[in-house]
Design a protein around this motif. Structure first.
Motif, PDB file in Angstrom:
ATOM      1  N   LYS A  79       0.836  -1.201   0.000  1.00  0.00           N
ATOM      2  CA  LYS A  79       0.000   0.000   0.000  1.00  0.00           C
ATOM      3  C   LYS A  79       0.872   1.254   0.000  1.00  0.00           C
ATOM      4  CE  LYS A  79      -3.031   2.545   3.084  1.00  0.00           C
ATOM      5  NZ  LYS A  79      -2.027   3.519   3.439  1.00  0.00           N
ATOM      6  N   ASP A  80       1.898   1.281   0.850  1.00  0.00           N
ATOM      7  CA  ASP A  80       2.786   2.437   0.931  1.00  0.00           C
ATOM      8  C   ASP A  80       3.548   2.653  -0.379  1.00  0.00           C
ATOM      9  OD1 ASP A  80       1.918   2.788   3.530  1.00  0.00           O
ATOM     10  OD2 ASP A  80       3.742   1.962   4.448  1.00  0.00           O
ATOM     11  N   ALA A  81       3.986   1.566  -0.992  1.00  0.00           N
ATOM     12  CA  ALA A  81       4.714   1.676  -2.262  1.00  0.00           C
ATOM     13  C   ALA A  81       3.801   2.196  -3.372  1.00  0.00           C
ATOM     14  CB  ALA A  81       5.318   0.329  -2.655  1.00  0.00           C
ATOM     15  N   VAL A  82       2.554   1.744  -3.390  1.00  0.00           N
ATOM     16  CA  VAL A  82       1.592   2.242  -4.388  1.00  0.00           C
ATOM     17  C   VAL A  82       1.350   3.732  -4.170  1.00  0.00           C
ATOM     18  CG1 VAL A  82      -0.809   2.135  -5.162  1.00  0.00           C
ATOM     19  CG2 VAL A  82       0.477   0.023  -4.834  1.00  0.00           C
ATOM     20  N   THR A  83       1.182   4.134  -2.928  1.00  0.00           N
ATOM     21  CA  THR A  83       0.966   5.547  -2.617  1.00  0.00           C
ATOM     22  C   THR A  83       2.164   6.377  -3.044  1.00  0.00           C
ATOM     23  OG1 THR A  83      -0.489   4.986  -0.785  1.00  0.00           O
ATOM     24  CG2 THR A  83       0.482   7.190  -0.745  1.00  0.00           C
ATOM     25  N   ASP A  84       3.366   5.886  -2.791  1.00  0.00           N
ATOM     26  CA  ASP A  84       4.588   6.584  -3.185  1.00  0.00           C
ATOM     27  C   ASP A  84       4.672   6.697  -4.704  1.00  0.00           C
ATOM     28  OD1 ASP A  84       7.118   7.845  -2.657  1.00  0.00           O
ATOM     29  OD2 ASP A  84       8.116   5.950  -3.144  1.00  0.00           O
ATOM     30  N   ALA A  85       4.366   5.628  -5.406  1.00  0.00           N
ATOM     31  CA  ALA A  85       4.395   5.651  -6.872  1.00  0.00           C
ATOM     32  C   ALA A  85       3.355   6.625  -7.411  1.00  0.00           C
ATOM     33  CB  ALA A  85       4.161   4.250  -7.440  1.00  0.00           C
ATOM     34  N   GLN A  86       2.184   6.638  -6.807  1.00  0.00           N
ATOM     35  CA  GLN A  86       1.126   7.543  -7.248  1.00  0.00           C
ATOM     36  C   GLN A  86       1.546   9.000  -7.062  1.00  0.00           C
ATOM     37  OE1 GLN A  86      -2.625   7.350  -5.112  1.00  0.00           O
ATOM     38  NE2 GLN A  86      -3.710   7.610  -7.047  1.00  0.00           N
ATOM     39  N   THR A  87       2.143   9.314  -5.939  1.00  0.00           N
ATOM     40  CA  THR A  87       2.634  10.674  -5.700  1.00  0.00           C
ATOM     41  C   THR A  87       3.671  11.053  -6.744  1.00  0.00           C
ATOM     42  OG1 THR A  87       2.213  10.484  -3.334  1.00  0.00           O
ATOM     43  CG2 THR A  87       3.807  12.160  -4.013  1.00  0.00           C
ATOM     44  N   ASN A  88       4.600  10.138  -7.025  1.00  0.00           N
ATOM     45  CA  ASN A  88       5.632  10.399  -8.030  1.00  0.00           C
ATOM     46  C   ASN A  88       5.020  10.572  -9.416  1.00  0.00           C
ATOM     47  OD1 ASN A  88       7.520  10.191  -5.994  1.00  0.00           O
ATOM     48  ND2 ASN A  88       8.042   8.075  -6.454  1.00  0.00           N
ATOM     49  N   ALA A  89       4.024   9.761  -9.755  1.00  0.00           N
ATOM     50  CA  ALA A  89       3.362   9.858 -11.057  1.00  0.00           C
ATOM     51  C   ALA A  89       2.612  11.177 -11.189  1.00  0.00           C
ATOM     52  CB  ALA A  89       2.413   8.674 -11.264  1.00  0.00           C
ATOM     53  N   GLN A  90       1.947  11.606 -10.120  1.00  0.00           N
ATOM     54  CA  GLN A  90       1.220  12.874 -10.170  1.00  0.00           C
ATOM     55  C   GLN A  90       2.165  14.046 -10.368  1.00  0.00           C
ATOM     56  OE1 GLN A  90      -0.951  12.639  -6.466  1.00  0.00           O
ATOM     57  NE2 GLN A  90      -2.764  11.794  -7.466  1.00  0.00           N
ATOM     58  N   GLU A  91       3.299  14.033  -9.685  1.00  0.00           N
ATOM     59  CA  GLU A  91       4.285  15.106  -9.844  1.00  0.00           C
ATOM     60  C   GLU A  91       4.841  15.128 -11.269  1.00  0.00           C
ATOM     61  OE1 GLU A  91       5.074  17.644  -7.778  1.00  0.00           O
ATOM     62  OE2 GLU A  91       3.452  16.853  -6.545  1.00  0.00           O
ATOM     63  N   ALA A  92       5.148  13.960 -11.814  1.00  0.00           N
ATOM     64  CA  ALA A  92       5.665  13.882 -13.182  1.00  0.00           C
ATOM     65  C   ALA A  92       4.602  14.325 -14.183  1.00  0.00           C
ATOM     66  CB  ALA A  92       6.139  12.461 -13.489  1.00  0.00           C
ATOM     67  N   ALA A  93       3.341  13.936 -13.949  1.00  0.00           N
ATOM     68  CA  ALA A  93       2.253  14.333 -14.841  1.00  0.00           C
ATOM     69  C   ALA A  93       2.060  15.846 -14.815  1.00  0.00           C
ATOM     70  CB  ALA A  93       0.962  13.616 -14.453  1.00  0.00           C
ATOM     71  N   LYS A  94       2.186  16.464 -13.638  1.00  0.00           N
ATOM     72  CA  LYS A  94       2.078  17.917 -13.536  1.00  0.00           C
ATOM     73  C   LYS A  94       3.125  18.596 -14.413  1.00  0.00           C
ATOM     74  CE  LYS A  94       0.426  18.280  -8.787  1.00  0.00           C
ATOM     75  NZ  LYS A  94       0.782  18.730  -7.432  1.00  0.00           N
ATOM     76  N   ARG A  95       4.348  18.048 -14.399  1.00  0.00           N
ATOM     77  CA  ARG A  95       5.418  18.648 -15.207  1.00  0.00           C
ATOM     78  C   ARG A  95       5.104  18.534 -16.698  1.00  0.00           C
ATOM     79  NH1 ARG A  95       8.415  16.200 -11.083  1.00  0.00           N
ATOM     80  NH2 ARG A  95       8.932  14.401 -12.370  1.00  0.00           N
ATOM     81  N   VAL A  96       4.587  17.383 -17.128  1.00  0.00           N
ATOM     82  CA  VAL A  96       4.235  17.178 -18.539  1.00  0.00           C
ATOM     83  C   VAL A  96       3.133  18.156 -18.938  1.00  0.00           C
ATOM     84  CG1 VAL A  96       3.146  15.553 -20.156  1.00  0.00           C
ATOM     85  CG2 VAL A  96       4.969  14.763 -18.644  1.00  0.00           C
ATOM     86  N   ILE A  97       2.118  18.274 -18.115  1.00  0.00           N
ATOM     87  CA  ILE A  97       0.979  19.144 -18.422  1.00  0.00           C
ATOM     88  C   ILE A  97       1.398  20.610 -18.394  1.00  0.00           C
ATOM     89  CG2 ILE A  97      -1.275  19.903 -17.567  1.00  0.00           C
ATOM     90  CD1 ILE A  97      -1.660  16.916 -16.672  1.00  0.00           C
ATOM     91  N   GLN A  98       2.241  20.992 -17.437  1.00  0.00           N
ATOM     92  CA  GLN A  98       2.694  22.382 -17.375  1.00  0.00           C
ATOM     93  C   GLN A  98       3.531  22.735 -18.598  1.00  0.00           C
ATOM     94  OE1 GLN A  98       1.841  24.925 -14.996  1.00  0.00           O
ATOM     95  NE2 GLN A  98       2.627  25.981 -16.795  1.00  0.00           N
ATOM     96  N   ARG A  99       4.369  21.803 -19.051  1.00  0.00           N
ATOM     97  CA  ARG A  99       5.169  22.029 -20.259  1.00  0.00           C
ATOM     98  C   ARG A  99       4.244  22.288 -21.446  1.00  0.00           C
ATOM     99  NH1 ARG A  99       8.470  17.878 -19.356  1.00  0.00           N
ATOM    100  NH2 ARG A  99       7.382  16.488 -20.760  1.00  0.00           N
TER     101      ARG A  99
END
Length: 118
Positions: A79-99
């Protein structure tokens, strides 16, 4: 407030260039699908890979834990690893969308991303 008016003007301009908007939207969609991030827990004993669309691509459990009788601990680490991956994915997605927003002349859209729950 001025930034919001400026962004609204940029959006109005985009409506005149729907083809470019569609192209950028398609590229963002492809980038998010291709994006790969990882989250981990237990000092790396459990790791989860995820794409930018928040789909879990894989789970790795260290062989030392695979035979563990403490299922509760293992479940919590997954559960913790999934949450960590989700946080990382959201941050990366924000960068793609902001670009993409910058390319379209929309500037900083972080407020919009927050409204969308990202």
């Amino acid at each position: 407030m001025f930034d919001q008016l400026k962004a609204m003007g940029a959006v109005a301009g985009l409506m005149k260039n729907k083809d470019k908007l569609a192209q950028v939207g398609e590229r963002v969609k492809e980038e998010l699908e291709a994006l790969r991030v990882e989250g981990s827990a237990g000092g790396g004993a459990v790791s989860v890979s995820m794409n930018g669309k928040m789909s879990v691509l894989g789970v790795r459990i260290a062989s030392a834990l695979a035979g563990s009788t403490d299922v509760g601990m293992l479940e919590q680490m997954v559960k913790d690893a999934v949450t960590d991956a989700q946080t990382n994915a959201q941050e990366a997605a924000k960068r793609v969308i902001q670009r993409a927003a910058n390319e379209l002349g929309l500037g900083d859209i972080s407020g919009i991303a927050q409204l969308a729950g990202m």
